[in-house]
Design a protein around this motif. Structure first.
Motif, PDB file in Angstrom:
ATOM      1  N   GLU A 265      13.743  -2.080   3.243  1.00 60.23           N
ATOM      2  CA  GLU A 265      14.540  -0.861   3.339  1.00 60.23           C
ATOM      3  C   GLU A 265      14.716  -0.479   4.810  1.00 60.23           C
ATOM      4  O   GLU A 265      13.739  -0.451   5.572  1.00 60.23           O
ATOM      5  CB  GLU A 265      13.865   0.300   2.596  1.00 60.23           C
ATOM      6  N   PHE A 266      15.938  -0.178   5.202  1.00 66.68           N
ATOM      7  CA  PHE A 266      16.255   0.285   6.542  1.00 66.68           C
ATOM      8  C   PHE A 266      16.076   1.803   6.616  1.00 66.68           C
ATOM      9  O   PHE A 266      15.917   2.478   5.587  1.00 66.68           O
ATOM     10  CB  PHE A 266      17.668  -0.111   6.933  1.00 66.68           C
ATOM     11  N   GLY A 267      16.121   2.323   7.834  1.00 68.45           N
ATOM     12  CA  GLY A 267      15.861   3.739   8.048  1.00 68.45           C
ATOM     13  C   GLY A 267      16.815   4.669   7.336  1.00 68.45           C
ATOM     14  O   GLY A 267      16.458   5.800   6.998  1.00 68.45           O
TER      15      GLY A 267
ATOM     16  N   TYR B 139      10.876 -16.930 -20.080  1.00 65.79           N
ATOM     17  CA  TYR B 139      10.443 -17.265 -18.717  1.00 65.79           C
ATOM     18  C   TYR B 139      10.554 -16.054 -17.824  1.00 65.79           C
ATOM     19  O   TYR B 139      11.630 -15.499 -17.642  1.00 65.79           O
ATOM     20  CB  TYR B 139      11.314 -18.405 -18.190  1.00 65.79           C
ATOM     21  N   ASP B 140       9.433 -15.619 -17.293  1.00 64.93           N
ATOM     22  CA  ASP B 140       9.415 -14.535 -16.320  1.00 64.93           C
ATOM     23  C   ASP B 140       8.843 -15.091 -15.028  1.00 64.93           C
ATOM     24  O   ASP B 140       7.798 -15.729 -15.054  1.00 64.93           O
ATOM     25  CB  ASP B 140       8.537 -13.373 -16.786  1.00 64.93           C
ATOM     26  N   ALA B 141       9.465 -14.847 -13.923  1.00 59.40           N
ATOM     27  CA  ALA B 141       8.981 -15.460 -12.687  1.00 59.40           C
ATOM     28  C   ALA B 141       9.369 -14.636 -11.473  1.00 59.40           C
ATOM     29  O   ALA B 141      10.252 -13.796 -11.519  1.00 59.40           O
ATOM     30  CB  ALA B 141       9.535 -16.879 -12.536  1.00 59.40           C
ATOM     31  N   SER B 142       8.691 -14.951 -10.393  1.00 66.65           N
ATOM     32  CA  SER B 142       9.018 -14.412  -9.069  1.00 66.65           C
ATOM     33  C   SER B 142       9.048 -12.893  -9.013  1.00 66.65           C
ATOM     34  O   SER B 142      10.005 -12.309  -8.496  1.00 66.65           O
ATOM     35  CB  SER B 142      10.359 -14.974  -8.581  1.00 66.65           C
ATOM     36  N   PRO B 143       8.027 -12.218  -9.513  1.00 66.86           N
ATOM     37  CA  PRO B 143       8.019 -10.755  -9.400  1.00 66.86           C
ATOM     38  C   PRO B 143       7.491 -10.313  -8.040  1.00 66.86           C
ATOM     39  O   PRO B 143       6.520  -9.561  -7.947  1.00 66.86           O
ATOM     40  CB  PRO B 143       7.062 -10.342 -10.526  1.00 66.86           C
ATOM     41  N   ASN B 144       8.128 -10.801  -6.959  1.00 70.23           N
ATOM     42  CA  ASN B 144       7.609 -10.519  -5.627  1.00 70.23           C
ATOM     43  C   ASN B 144       8.495  -9.588  -4.816  1.00 70.23           C
ATOM     44  O   ASN B 144       8.182  -9.304  -3.667  1.00 70.23           O
ATOM     45  CB  ASN B 144       7.356 -11.820  -4.845  1.00 70.23           C
ATOM     46  N   ALA B 145       9.611  -9.129  -5.388  1.00 68.35           N
ATOM     47  CA  ALA B 145      10.442  -8.145  -4.694  1.00 68.35           C
ATOM     48  C   ALA B 145       9.946  -6.761  -5.069  1.00 68.35           C
ATOM     49  O   ALA B 145      10.507  -6.084  -5.928  1.00 68.35           O
ATOM     50  CB  ALA B 145      11.913  -8.320  -5.057  1.00 68.35           C
ATOM     51  N   LEU B 146       8.862  -6.347  -4.462  1.00 67.75           N
ATOM     52  CA  LEU B 146       8.230  -5.060  -4.751  1.00 67.75           C
ATOM     53  C   LEU B 146       8.323  -4.195  -3.505  1.00 67.75           C
ATOM     54  O   LEU B 146       7.833  -4.579  -2.442  1.00 67.75           O
ATOM     55  CB  LEU B 146       6.768  -5.277  -5.130  1.00 67.75           C
ATOM     56  N   VAL B 147       8.972  -3.035  -3.620  1.00 67.32           N
ATOM     57  CA  VAL B 147       9.164  -2.180  -2.452  1.00 67.32           C
ATOM     58  C   VAL B 147       9.032  -0.728  -2.863  1.00 67.32           C
ATOM     59  O   VAL B 147       9.481  -0.315  -3.945  1.00 67.32           O
ATOM     60  CB  VAL B 147      10.542  -2.439  -1.790  1.00 67.32           C
ATOM     61  N   GLU B 148       8.372   0.069  -2.036  1.00 65.10           N
ATOM     62  CA  GLU B 148       8.339   1.522  -2.192  1.00 65.10           C
ATOM     63  C   GLU B 148       9.410   2.101  -1.285  1.00 65.10           C
ATOM     64  O   GLU B 148       9.337   1.952  -0.065  1.00 65.10           O
ATOM     65  CB  GLU B 148       6.965   2.078  -1.821  1.00 65.10           C
ATOM     66  N   THR B 149      10.393   2.751  -1.850  1.00 62.98           N
ATOM     67  CA  THR B 149      11.492   3.296  -1.053  1.00 62.98           C
ATOM     68  C   THR B 149      11.104   4.647  -0.464  1.00 62.98           C
ATOM     69  O   THR B 149      10.097   5.256  -0.845  1.00 62.98           O
ATOM     70  CB  THR B 149      12.760   3.443  -1.896  1.00 62.98           C
ATOM     71  N   SER B 150      11.935   5.123   0.461  1.00 56.96           N
ATOM     72  CA  SER B 150      11.653   6.389   1.126  1.00 56.96           C
ATOM     73  C   SER B 150      11.676   7.563   0.155  1.00 56.96           C
ATOM     74  O   SER B 150      11.106   8.627   0.436  1.00 56.96           O
ATOM     75  CB  SER B 150      12.665   6.625   2.250  1.00 56.96           C
TER      76      SER B 150
ATOM     77  N   CYS C 134       0.876  -1.163   0.000  1.00 64.55           N
ATOM     78  CA  CYS C 134       0.000   0.000   0.000  1.00 64.55           C
ATOM     79  C   CYS C 134       0.917   1.217   0.000  1.00 64.55           C
ATOM     80  O   CYS C 134       1.710   1.409   0.937  1.00 64.55           O
ATOM     81  CB  CYS C 134      -0.916   0.015   1.217  1.00 64.55           C
ATOM     82  N   LEU C 135       0.869   2.020  -1.058  1.00 66.25           N
ATOM     83  CA  LEU C 135       1.785   3.144  -1.194  1.00 66.25           C
ATOM     84  C   LEU C 135       1.519   4.188  -0.111  1.00 66.25           C
ATOM     85  O   LEU C 135       0.370   4.461   0.246  1.00 66.25           O
ATOM     86  CB  LEU C 135       1.650   3.781  -2.574  1.00 66.25           C
ATOM     87  N   LYS C 136       2.600   4.766   0.409  1.00 70.20           N
ATOM     88  CA  LYS C 136       2.506   5.686   1.535  1.00 70.20           C
ATOM     89  C   LYS C 136       2.958   7.097   1.197  1.00 70.20           C
ATOM     90  O   LYS C 136       2.839   7.994   2.028  1.00 70.20           O
ATOM     91  CB  LYS C 136       3.334   5.150   2.710  1.00 70.20           C
ATOM     92  N   ARG C 137       3.485   7.305  -0.002  1.00 70.65           N
ATOM     93  CA  ARG C 137       4.105   8.593  -0.300  1.00 70.65           C
ATOM     94  C   ARG C 137       3.550   9.168  -1.601  1.00 70.65           C
ATOM     95  O   ARG C 137       3.140   8.448  -2.501  1.00 70.65           O
ATOM     96  CB  ARG C 137       5.631   8.446  -0.405  1.00 70.65           C
ATOM     97  N   GLY C 138       3.580  10.499  -1.698  1.00 69.18           N
ATOM     98  CA  GLY C 138       3.275  11.175  -2.948  1.00 69.18           C
ATOM     99  C   GLY C 138       1.806  11.201  -3.293  1.00 69.18           C
ATOM    100  O   GLY C 138       0.936  10.858  -2.479  1.00 69.18           O
ATOM    101  N   PRO C 139       1.495  11.564  -4.524  1.00 70.97           N
ATOM    102  CA  PRO C 139       0.099  11.731  -4.929  1.00 70.97           C
ATOM    103  C   PRO C 139      -0.698  10.439  -4.975  1.00 70.97           C
ATOM    104  O   PRO C 139      -1.931  10.481  -5.039  1.00 70.97           O
ATOM    105  CB  PRO C 139       0.225  12.352  -6.333  1.00 70.97           C
ATOM    106  N   HIS C 140      -0.011   9.303  -4.974  1.00 70.11           N
ATOM    107  CA  HIS C 140      -0.702   8.019  -5.050  1.00 70.11           C
ATOM    108  C   HIS C 140      -0.760   7.307  -3.699  1.00 70.11           C
ATOM    109  O   HIS C 140      -0.986   6.091  -3.652  1.00 70.11           O
ATOM    110  CB  HIS C 140      -0.030   7.126  -6.084  1.00 70.11           C
ATOM    111  N   ALA C 141      -0.555   8.024  -2.619  1.00 71.76           N
ATOM    112  CA  ALA C 141      -0.628   7.415  -1.283  1.00 71.76           C
ATOM    113  C   ALA C 141      -1.988   6.763  -1.091  1.00 71.76           C
ATOM    114  O   ALA C 141      -3.027   7.341  -1.426  1.00 71.76           O
ATOM    115  CB  ALA C 141      -0.383   8.473  -0.218  1.00 71.76           C
TER     116      ALA C 141
END
Length: 937
Positions: A753-755, A685-696, A628-635
């Motif tokens: 992502e760390f602080g 072959y495309d697979a494992s698209p599960n590394a999805l992260v919203e950075t700071s 769930c996006l937390k930043r910007g216009p698409h929060a």
């Protein structure tokens, strides 16, 4: 491609999630009439004609003239002007012993539904106050001239003293044997429910919404037999319409039932329409929460959280009985008294020291109901303090742990050695054979976390069920009776807390709450209501089921494979889970489905949001990253990534895509990422698209794997793409790891992502069953330090706690079970793996020895929730499980005192982080200037 599902209503929005919270009364009643085809609307708040306190007539509000009445005074049901079970709305109460019912002859609905098995949908808002003792019906069509032949009846089927299941009975004009659809799942609770019967003209189905379930939960509880062929009955002629009985020439099979509303539509409603009406009725009438004391049959209730006048460390002599007259008292007034302790959440509990402290309640004669064959339900909220205590930790005992020669019951935590723990209970008899000696398995009762143990007994059950049931954290362990009836009479000892009743074996445990009912609570239903109440209150390791029929019962539907899940919580607090549903693990016809929950415990029925099952046999593969996006216009936007195969050849070739929703999952927009990309050669072959992260920084990073044409799945590249507009557009994928540079297959990566912006990624070495890590210090622009870390297999997903300790959930390389490890040095070293679920043992749910994939999320309070797909056998039937999870580890206060703190959640909210160390509750305050201070709260 744009897909949609029914907009999801959040029934608890802005209100307390704790049971006992009264939900706002819904006044708008326009929904039933706005759905086409309404032919019966019997509302206890309108059109009721009274004969004193009894109902003489009930007028149909649909405008179709399907009015019902009762001219015989002693057969008239009772009117209740304000029924608390229906949010203080009125009800009409039918009593079986008095033979009460309402009916109408030759009504329009009789003509409408006569003929060749006409389609219809019926809703009844009702509540039982007793268990059925025979078949009972609340809604029926019959024929007065054909007493043994024509009828269509909707009600409850009697199968045993603990079985009331929705049923759908049809008998045609030719007098053939009735076809009966009996629900597969017991709904033995005595709470309000919305029962739904839906007939298409070929298939009849039953649904139920109740106090134990999420309002969006549609439990398919039964279909007609004979090939589910409703039309096989031929033409049926009706001239009688009855409420409260099965009425042909005379009334039969009356019911004990409170009814607030009856709706009938002269057609089969579409799923969205059926859910809309059912949800409206649930919102309007059903109070979905209850304090334990509000349920009938509570005879004893001890609650240590009520010691609000006590401080941490205070000794306690007596724990009062809130429902009865048998308080627990310390075995003496001196050193044997337990002490008050504070849980990390601020609740008070009683701590027994493991050497001297114990309490007893009443006399031995008071506790015969716990072992002599009477019906009962007992709940214990407890916590075993030390991970390596003695072999036996008695929790509740009247037996002295000697069932072969003593009468009584005991509930014990058992340390079997080697990190294996169980919760055991024993029921004794007056001979050499124990009635029962049952335990959970495979570390099912791991210590240090709060847990709820629930033991029930039913005196009379069919041979397919067991008299005793043991539940731990809402997971069921069947107890196999050993053929010996427990001896009637007094127990061997009074009910004892903190030690064996007749010996000097003590327990080092904390006790929060104990409840005993003088009947077996229904399940699902009242038992689940109590379990969820205690789970929330004491923060237990509670399990919820997303997939299957929603009851963790039997995977008996046509699509038994549910796996590759991902969860997240949106900005309004609603939980979302997306996973793959298919006929089997290897099926090429899987679809993407979506389920929601207001509390992480009760989950909605699944809704299809992504289906590429066309003539080519394309397949939704799951393997989702979900945020769930937390930043910007698409929060607030929900965004997940996944893959579908291009044709029936299986996984090859495939397409990575993203989907997003700006209306909390009501509609979704698809964005293909790799379809049609060049240059050549094409990617197979495309697979494992599960590394999805919203950075700071607001950038979204997605990792996935590909292989070039002809290379196959064993030689893969790791690629990355990014988005700066909330997932609407993505950069051209670039290579992070080329398959020629490593000697193993890379797959199933995950990023946290760390602080300070440091990114840590875990990857699975599918060739050697190892977990690797990589890191990035420039926001994902470059990656380095590919390092072999520990043995593991199956999507290593991570989550950070408030101290940036890393927890990794994965499938064990040796046992295939769901496990976790932790790291305090940003993934450089990891702890030994620990089991995650009790469900991996043999339970009545089924054995789940294999984890398919995991997903983890922290909620708004900092609690960690873990979601796993678990298989009964590798590649076999599977389901999706969700657990609130935490682990405790030593912490220090400002003066260096050591104690136990609860990791994996944030206490106090905001900038504050609370800790408990055995002396009190401490708070570490992170100051705006970067400093910190710690002090007593």
């Amino acid at each position: 491609m744009l897909t949609s599902c029914l907009p999801l209503y959040r029934p608890f929005a802005g209100e307390s999630l704790f049971f006992g919270a009264s939900l706002a009364v819904v006044s708008d009643d326009a929904v039933p009439g706005s759905v086409a085809g309404l032919v019966v609307d019997l509302d206890a708040a309108r059109g009721v004609s009274l004969n004193g306190a009894d109902v003489a007539a009930w007028a149909d509000q649909s405008g179709s003239g399907n009015h019902v009445a009762q001219g015989t005074a002693n057969l008239q049901p009772v009117f209740t002007a304000s029924n608390p079970h229906f949010r203080s709305r009125p009800s009409i109460d039918f009593h079986k012993s008095a033979g009460e019912y309402l009916f109408g002859a030759s009504l329009p609905i009789c003509t409408l539904l006569s003929g060749s098995d006409k389609p219809f949908t019926a809703f009844v808002v009702c509540r039982r106050w007793t268990k059925v003792a025979a078949d009972e019906y609340c809604l029926s069509l019959g024929n007065s001239g054909q007493a043994g032949q024509s009828y269509l009846s909707l009600g409850y089927r009697y199968q045993s003293s603990n079985s009331q299941r929705p049923t759908f009975d049809v008998r045609d004009d030719a007098g053939t044997t009735a076809t009966v659809a009996t629900g597969q799942n017991e709904i033995t609770d005595l709470g309000p429910q919305v029962l739904v019967w839906s007939a298409s003209g070929t298939v009849a189905q039953c649904y139920v919404l109740g106090a134990s379930q999420n309002p969006l939960y549609d439990a398919l509880v039964g279909t007609l037999s004979s090939g589910n062929d409703y039309a096989a009955h031929g033409a049926i002629t009706f001239n009688r319409f009855a409420i409260g009985a099965q009425l042909r020439s005379t009334a039969a099979r009356q019911c004990d039932l409170e009814v607030a509303r009856v709706l009938v539509y002269g057609r089969e409603l579409a799923e969205a329409e059926r859910v809309r009406v059912a949800l409206h009725l649930w919102r309007r009438y059903v109070r979905a929460s209850a304090e334990p004391a509000e349920l009938p049959g509570l005879i004893h209730h001890w609650d240590a959280s009520r010691f609000t006048d006590k401080s941490d460390g205070d000794a306690v002599f007596e724990l009062g009985d809130l429902a009865g007259s048998l308080p627990f008292q310390a075995i003496d007034a001196g050193t044997a008294r337990p002490t008050v302790r504070m849980t990390p959440r601020g609740l008070r509990c009683l701590e027994f020291n493991g050497s001297t402290s114990a309490m007893t309640a009443g006399a031995a004669a008071d506790w015969s109901l716990l072992h002599n064959g009477a019906n009962f339900s007992a709940f214990v909220a407890y916590r075993v303090i030390d991970a390596n205590r003695d072999a036996l930790e008695p929790l509740l005992d009247t037996l002295d742990n000697a069932p072969a020669t003593k009468n009584g019951l005991g509930v014990y935590h058992n340390n079997l050695g080697g990190g294996v723990h169980s919760l055991a209970f024993k029921v004794g008899a007056s001979n050499a054979t124990a009635v029962l000696n049952q335990a959970t398995q495979n570390g099912g009762a791991r210590p240090q976390a709060w847990r709820v143990a629930h033991l029930t007994h039913e005196g009379s059950l069919p041979s397919t069920e067991e008299n005793y049931q043991l539940w731990l954290d809402n997971e069921n362990f069947a107890a196999v009776d050993q053929g010996v009836a427990p001896a009637a009479g007094a127990a061997s000892h009074p009910l004892t807390l903190g030690k064996l009743a007749g010996s000097a074996t003590f327990a080092k445990v904390q006790i929060g709450e104990i409840l005993i009912y003088d009947r077996k609570l229904g399940r699902p239903g009242e038992s689940q209501v109590v379990h969820e109440y205690l789970a929330r209150k004491w923060r237990t390791d509670h399990v919820a089921v997303v997939g299957g029929n929603g009851l963790a019962g039997v995977l008996s539907d046509a699509a038994p494979h549910r796996a590759f899940p991902a969860i997240c919580q949106d900005d309004a607090g609603t939980w979302h889970c997306i996973y793959r549903r298919a006929a089997s693990h290897s099926s090429a016809r899987g679809v993407g489905v979506h389920a929601t929950s207001v509390d992480g415990l009760r989950w909605s029925g699944e809704r299809v949001i992504y289906d590429v099952d066309d003539a080519s046999g394309r397949d939704f593969r799951g393997e989702a990253g979900f945020v769930c996006l937390k930043r910007g216009p698409h929060a607030g936007r929900l965004l997940f990534s996944s893959m579908w195969s291009d044709d029936a050849s299986g996984l090859l070739p495939g397409t990575v895509f993203a989907m997003y929703s700006d209306d909390r999952g009501a509609t979704w927009t698809e964005v293909p990422i790799t379809a049609g990309l060049s240059p050549s050669p094409a990617w197979d072959y495309d697979a494992s698209p599960n590394a999805l992260v919203e950075t700071s920084s607001g950038k979204i990073i997605l990792m996935f794997t590909t292989s070039e044409a002809g290379e196959g799945a064993s030689d893969q590249d790791l690629r990355t793409t990014t988005s700066l507009d909330g997932g609407a557009t993505w950069t051209a994928p670039t290579v992070v790891i080329h398959h020629d540079s490593i000697a193993w297959r890379v797959t199933e990566q995950h990023i946290v992502e760390f602080g300070d912006g440091y990114l840590l990624m875990t990857l699975r070495d599918d060739t050697n069953k190892r977990i690797y890590t990589m890191d990035s210090t420039d926001g994902g622009a470059t990656w380095g330090n590919l390092a072999n870390r520990f043995a593991g297999w199956g999507r290593p997903t991570m989550v950070l706690d408030e101290n940036e300790r890393v927890y990794c959930f994965f499938r064990s390389a040796t046992s295939d079970k769901a496990v976790w490890s932790a790291s305090d040095d940003r993934g450089a070293t990891w702890s030994a793996e620990q089991p995650l679920f009790n469900l991996q043992s043999t339970t009545t749910i089924a054995a789940y020895p294999t984890m398919t994939y995991a997903s983890a999320e922290r909620d708004a309070e900092g609690n960690v929730w873990v979601c796993c797909g678990l298989e009964q056998s590798p590649g076999g039937d599977s389901d999706v499980f969700v657990r609130q999870w935490h682990v405790e580890q030593p912490v220090s206060d400002a003066r260096g005192r050591r104690g136990v703190g609860d990791c994996g959640r944030v206490y106090g909210g905001g900038l504050g982080v609370s800790r408990r160390d055995g002396y009190g509750v401490f708070r570490r305050e992170v100051c705006r200037n970067g400093g910190a201070r710690m002090g007593l709260v």
